[in-house]
Motif scaffolding. Structure first.
Motif, PDB file in Angstrom:
ATOM      1  N   ASP A  12      77.925 -81.697  75.666  1.00  0.00           N
ATOM      2  CA  ASP A  12      78.470 -82.072  76.863  1.00  0.00           C
ATOM      3  C   ASP A  12      79.883 -81.745  77.105  1.00  0.00           C
ATOM      4  O   ASP A  12      80.318 -81.288  78.511  1.00  0.00           O
ATOM      5  CB  ASP A  12      78.645 -83.628  76.905  1.00  0.00           C
ATOM      6  CG  ASP A  12      77.100 -84.136  76.809  1.00  0.00           C
ATOM      7  OD1 ASP A  12      76.054 -83.350  77.067  1.00  0.00           O
ATOM      8  OD2 ASP A  12      76.760 -85.461  76.447  1.00  0.00           O
ATOM      9  N   ALA A  13      80.618 -81.722  76.213  1.00  0.00           N
ATOM     10  CA  ALA A  13      82.206 -81.236  76.415  1.00  0.00           C
ATOM     11  C   ALA A  13      81.956 -79.855  76.777  1.00  0.00           C
ATOM     12  O   ALA A  13      83.002 -79.314  77.862  1.00  0.00           O
ATOM     13  CB  ALA A  13      83.037 -81.298  75.195  1.00  0.00           C
ATOM     14  N   THR A  14      81.133 -79.004  76.168  1.00  0.00           N
ATOM     15  CA  THR A  14      81.201 -77.667  76.631  1.00  0.00           C
ATOM     16  C   THR A  14      80.742 -77.398  78.030  1.00  0.00           C
ATOM     17  O   THR A  14      81.496 -76.458  78.891  1.00  0.00           O
ATOM     18  CB  THR A  14      80.292 -76.832  75.696  1.00  0.00           C
ATOM     19  OG1 THR A  14      81.040 -76.812  74.239  1.00  0.00           O
ATOM     20  CG2 THR A  14      80.176 -75.429  76.037  1.00  0.00           C
ATOM     21  N   ALA A  15      79.943 -78.137  78.291  1.00  0.00           N
ATOM     22  CA  ALA A  15      79.345 -78.168  79.714  1.00  0.00           C
ATOM     23  C   ALA A  15      80.353 -78.449  80.641  1.00  0.00           C
ATOM     24  O   ALA A  15      80.451 -77.908  81.893  1.00  0.00           O
ATOM     25  CB  ALA A  15      78.020 -78.768  79.960  1.00  0.00           C
ATOM     26  N   ARG A  16      80.989 -79.668  80.415  1.00  0.00           N
ATOM     27  CA  ARG A  16      82.195 -80.159  81.556  1.00  0.00           C
ATOM     28  C   ARG A  16      83.181 -78.946  81.547  1.00  0.00           C
ATOM     29  O   ARG A  16      83.688 -78.776  82.675  1.00  0.00           O
ATOM     30  CB  ARG A  16      82.668 -81.194  80.945  1.00  0.00           C
ATOM     31  CG  ARG A  16      81.500 -82.446  81.002  1.00  0.00           C
ATOM     32  CD  ARG A  16      82.694 -83.668  80.955  1.00  0.00           C
ATOM     33  NE  ARG A  16      83.051 -84.007  79.676  1.00  0.00           N
ATOM     34  CZ  ARG A  16      82.144 -84.617  78.825  1.00  0.00           C
ATOM     35  NH1 ARG A  16      81.270 -84.855  78.744  1.00  0.00           N
ATOM     36  NH2 ARG A  16      83.084 -84.542  77.344  1.00  0.00           N
ATOM     37  N   THR A  17      83.494 -78.319  80.403  1.00  0.00           N
ATOM     38  CA  THR A  17      84.594 -77.346  80.387  1.00  0.00           C
ATOM     39  C   THR A  17      84.252 -76.094  81.216  1.00  0.00           C
ATOM     40  O   THR A  17      84.886 -75.510  82.059  1.00  0.00           O
ATOM     41  CB  THR A  17      84.983 -76.968  78.879  1.00  0.00           C
ATOM     42  OG1 THR A  17      85.463 -78.011  78.289  1.00  0.00           O
ATOM     43  CG2 THR A  17      86.223 -75.981  79.008  1.00  0.00           C
ATOM     44  N   GLY A  18      82.856 -75.616  80.889  1.00  0.00           N
ATOM     45  CA  GLY A  18      82.352 -74.695  81.727  1.00  0.00           C
ATOM     46  C   GLY A  18      82.387 -74.805  83.282  1.00  0.00           C
ATOM     47  O   GLY A  18      82.740 -74.099  84.015  1.00  0.00           O
ATOM     48  N   GLY A  19      81.937 -76.204  83.541  1.00  0.00           N
ATOM     49  CA  GLY A  19      81.911 -76.332  85.202  1.00  0.00           C
ATOM     50  C   GLY A  19      83.376 -76.624  85.614  1.00  0.00           C
ATOM     51  O   GLY A  19      83.551 -76.155  86.926  1.00  0.00           O
ATOM     52  N   ALA A  20      84.257 -76.970  84.856  1.00  0.00           N
ATOM     53  CA  ALA A  20      85.706 -76.830  85.370  1.00  0.00           C
ATOM     54  C   ALA A  20      86.118 -75.462  85.642  1.00  0.00           C
ATOM     55  O   ALA A  20      86.877 -75.148  86.615  1.00  0.00           O
ATOM     56  CB  ALA A  20      86.461 -77.774  84.381  1.00  0.00           C
ATOM     57  N   TYR A  21      85.876 -74.554  84.535  1.00  0.00           N
ATOM     58  CA  TYR A  21      86.261 -73.136  84.882  1.00  0.00           C
ATOM     59  C   TYR A  21      85.737 -72.796  85.839  1.00  0.00           C
ATOM     60  O   TYR A  21      86.155 -71.722  86.929  1.00  0.00           O
ATOM     61  CB  TYR A  21      85.880 -72.392  83.501  1.00  0.00           C
ATOM     62  CG  TYR A  21      86.841 -72.569  82.592  1.00  0.00           C
ATOM     63  CD1 TYR A  21      88.139 -72.580  82.734  1.00  0.00           C
ATOM     64  CD2 TYR A  21      86.532 -72.515  81.132  1.00  0.00           C
ATOM     65  CE1 TYR A  21      89.031 -72.774  81.692  1.00  0.00           C
ATOM     66  CE2 TYR A  21      87.319 -72.881  80.050  1.00  0.00           C
ATOM     67  CZ  TYR A  21      88.603 -72.877  80.168  1.00  0.00           C
ATOM     68  OH  TYR A  21      89.341 -73.114  79.261  1.00  0.00           O
ATOM     69  N   ALA A  22      84.427 -72.996  86.276  1.00  0.00           N
ATOM     70  CA  ALA A  22      83.480 -72.205  87.276  1.00  0.00           C
ATOM     71  C   ALA A  22      84.491 -72.854  88.703  1.00  0.00           C
ATOM     72  O   ALA A  22      84.394 -71.998  89.774  1.00  0.00           O
ATOM     73  CB  ALA A  22      82.024 -72.809  87.387  1.00  0.00           C
ATOM     74  N   VAL A  23      84.456 -74.221  88.786  1.00  0.00           N
ATOM     75  CA  VAL A  23      85.199 -74.685  89.939  1.00  0.00           C
ATOM     76  C   VAL A  23      86.629 -73.808  90.230  1.00  0.00           C
ATOM     77  O   VAL A  23      87.036 -73.384  91.305  1.00  0.00           O
ATOM     78  CB  VAL A  23      85.624 -76.150  89.921  1.00  0.00           C
ATOM     79  CG1 VAL A  23      86.427 -76.627  91.027  1.00  0.00           C
ATOM     80  CG2 VAL A  23      84.254 -76.928  89.723  1.00  0.00           C
ATOM     81  N   ILE A  24      87.541 -73.826  89.252  1.00  0.00           N
ATOM     82  CA  ILE A  24      88.717 -72.900  89.315  1.00  0.00           C
ATOM     83  C   ILE A  24      88.737 -71.661  89.733  1.00  0.00           C
ATOM     84  O   ILE A  24      89.200 -71.151  90.821  1.00  0.00           O
ATOM     85  CB  ILE A  24      89.586 -73.218  87.903  1.00  0.00           C
ATOM     86  CG1 ILE A  24      89.926 -74.486  87.746  1.00  0.00           C
ATOM     87  CG2 ILE A  24      90.658 -72.345  88.070  1.00  0.00           C
ATOM     88  CD1 ILE A  24      90.520 -74.784  86.142  1.00  0.00           C
ATOM     89  N   LEU A  25      87.472 -70.880  89.174  1.00  0.00           N
ATOM     90  CA  LEU A  25      87.309 -69.463  89.720  1.00  0.00           C
ATOM     91  C   LEU A  25      86.807 -69.528  90.840  1.00  0.00           C
ATOM     92  O   LEU A  25      87.208 -68.537  91.735  1.00  0.00           O
ATOM     93  CB  LEU A  25      86.104 -68.807  88.562  1.00  0.00           C
ATOM     94  CG  LEU A  25      86.689 -68.621  87.173  1.00  0.00           C
ATOM     95  CD1 LEU A  25      85.417 -68.066  86.355  1.00  0.00           C
ATOM     96  CD2 LEU A  25      87.772 -67.631  87.385  1.00  0.00           C
ATOM     97  N   ALA A  26      85.948 -70.586  91.494  1.00  0.00           N
ATOM     98  CA  ALA A  26      85.554 -70.679  92.931  1.00  0.00           C
ATOM     99  C   ALA A  26      86.901 -70.877  93.827  1.00  0.00           C
ATOM    100  O   ALA A  26      86.723 -70.371  94.996  1.00  0.00           O
ATOM    101  CB  ALA A  26      84.423 -71.409  93.045  1.00  0.00           C
ATOM    102  N   LEU A  27      87.618 -71.692  93.443  1.00  0.00           N
ATOM    103  CA  LEU A  27      88.766 -71.833  94.291  1.00  0.00           C
ATOM    104  C   LEU A  27      89.936 -70.664  94.354  1.00  0.00           C
ATOM    105  O   LEU A  27      90.796 -70.751  95.171  1.00  0.00           O
ATOM    106  CB  LEU A  27      89.457 -73.197  93.745  1.00  0.00           C
ATOM    107  CG  LEU A  27      88.917 -74.528  94.070  1.00  0.00           C
ATOM    108  CD1 LEU A  27      89.682 -75.569  93.317  1.00  0.00           C
ATOM    109  CD2 LEU A  27      88.999 -74.995  95.489  1.00  0.00           C
ATOM    110  N   LEU A  28      89.992 -70.102  93.483  1.00  0.00           N
ATOM    111  CA  LEU A  28      91.140 -69.034  93.211  1.00  0.00           C
ATOM    112  C   LEU A  28      91.250 -68.211  94.753  1.00  0.00           C
ATOM    113  O   LEU A  28      92.375 -68.088  95.298  1.00  0.00           O
ATOM    114  CB  LEU A  28      90.951 -68.034  92.133  1.00  0.00           C
ATOM    115  CG  LEU A  28      91.447 -68.534  90.979  1.00  0.00           C
ATOM    116  CD1 LEU A  28      91.169 -67.904  89.838  1.00  0.00           C
ATOM    117  CD2 LEU A  28      92.682 -69.313  90.752  1.00  0.00           C
ATOM    118  N   PRO A  29      90.063 -67.654  95.172  1.00  0.00           N
ATOM    119  CA  PRO A  29      90.268 -66.678  96.371  1.00  0.00           C
ATOM    120  C   PRO A  29      90.823 -67.583  97.466  1.00  0.00           C
ATOM    121  O   PRO A  29      91.520 -66.888  97.989  1.00  0.00           O
ATOM    122  CB  PRO A  29      88.771 -66.171  96.566  1.00  0.00           C
ATOM    123  CG  PRO A  29      88.237 -66.267  95.203  1.00  0.00           C
ATOM    124  CD  PRO A  29      88.768 -67.425  94.620  1.00  0.00           C
TER     125      PRO A  29
END
Length: 236
Positions: A12-29
Motif C-alpha cells: 500500500d505504501a509503495t502504491a501511494r508513493t507511486g501515485g504521488a510521483y505520478a501526480v507530481i510528474l503530471a503537474l510539472l509541465p
C-alpha cells in the motif's frame, strides 16, 4: 477463502508513493508553463549587471561597494521571486484535486536550482580581492528570497488577489529601503561592513529573519482562508 489475503502495508505504501510521483510528474509541465519567466529573467539579468559593476570600473574595486552591490542583486532576486505565486487563473483552479501547497512547492522547487546557480554566478562576478564572505552574503540572500516567498504566500492565503506579485515586490523594496537603515536601531543593524565588529552578530539576526520567513511560508502554504463576506451574505 484461504487464497484471499489482506493487502500488505508495504505494498500500500509503495502504491501511494507511486501515485504521488505520478501526480507530481503530471503537474510539472503545466506548473513550468505558469512560472513568471519574464519577471525572473528581467530581475535576474539586472541583478547580474549590478554584481558585475566592479569589473567594469577602472582601478581596484571597493569592498564596501561590492558588498552593497551583491545585496542589491539579492534584493532584485527577491523582487523577481515575489511574482512566483501569481496565478491569473487562481479562481478557476481553486477546485482542482491537487491542493495548493503541492502546487506552490513545485513552483519553488523548479525555481530553486536556477536561483542557486544565479547566486553563484553573481558571487563569481565580484572580483576575488573584494569579494565578501560567500557564506554570510548567501545567508542574507536566502533570507531576502524566502521573505519574498513568505509574503507572497501570505497574500495568496489571506487575500483574493490572483496576482499579488506587484504589491509584494513594492512592499519588499520599501521595506528594504526603510527598515534596515531608518527604523532599526543601530544595535540591531543588518547591513554592516565586512570588517565591522558587529558582522557576526548581524548575521545571527539574518539567520533569525530566515527562520521566521521559513515558518511564515510554511504556515501560509495551505489553502486560502475563505472570505467572511460570502458567509455573511449566505446567512442573510
Amino acid at each position: 477463502m484461504q487464497g484471499l489475503r489482506a493487502p500488505d502495508a508495504a505494498t500500500d505504501a509503495t502504491a501511494r508513493t507511486g501515485g504521488a510521483y505520478a501526480v507530481i510528474l503530471a503537474l510539472l509541465p503545466p506548473v513550468w508553463r505558469t512560472l513568471p519567466r519574464t519577471a525572473l529573467a528581467v530581475c535576474g539579468g539586472f541583478g547580474l549587471l549590478l554584481a558585475a559593476i566592479p569589473r567594469l570600473q577602472s582601478g581596484p574595486p571597493d569592498p564596501w561597494l561590492c558588498v552593497n552591490l551583491l545585496r542589491g542583486a539579492a534584493l532584485v532576486l527577491g523582487v523577481g521571486l515575489a511574482f512566483l505565486l501569481d496565478d491569473p487563473a487562481r479562481h478557476t483552479t481553486a477546485t482542482v484535486p491537487v491542493r495548493r501547497p503541492l502546487r506552490s512547492a513545485l513552483r519553488m522547487a523548479l525555481v530553486a536550482p536556477g536561483a542557486a546557480l544565479w547566486w553563484a554566478v553573481a558571487l563569481l562576478l565580484v572580483p576575488e580581492g573584494a569579494r565578501p564572505p560567500a557564506g554570510a552574503l548567501t545567508l542574507e540572500a536566502a533570507a531576502i528570497a524566502v521573505t519574498a516567498l513568505a509574503v507572497a504566500s501570505a497574500a495568496v492565503r489571506f487575500t483574493e488577489r490572483a496576482e499579488p506579485g506587484p504589491a509584494v515586490a513594492a512592499g519588499l523594496l520599501v521595506t528594504a529601503m526603510t527598515v534596515p537603515t531608518v527604523l532599526l536601531p543601530e544595535r540591531w543593524a543588518l547591513l554592516v561592513a565586512v570588517h565591522d565588529p558587529h558582522w557576526d552578530a548581524a548575521h545571527e539576526r539574518w539567520a533569525v529573519v530566515l527562520a521566521a520567513a521559513v515558518v511564515l511560508c510554511a504556515l501560509c502554504c495551505p489553502e486560502p482562508v475563505r472570505s467572511w463576506r460570502p458567509r455573511l451574505l449566505a446567512r442573510r
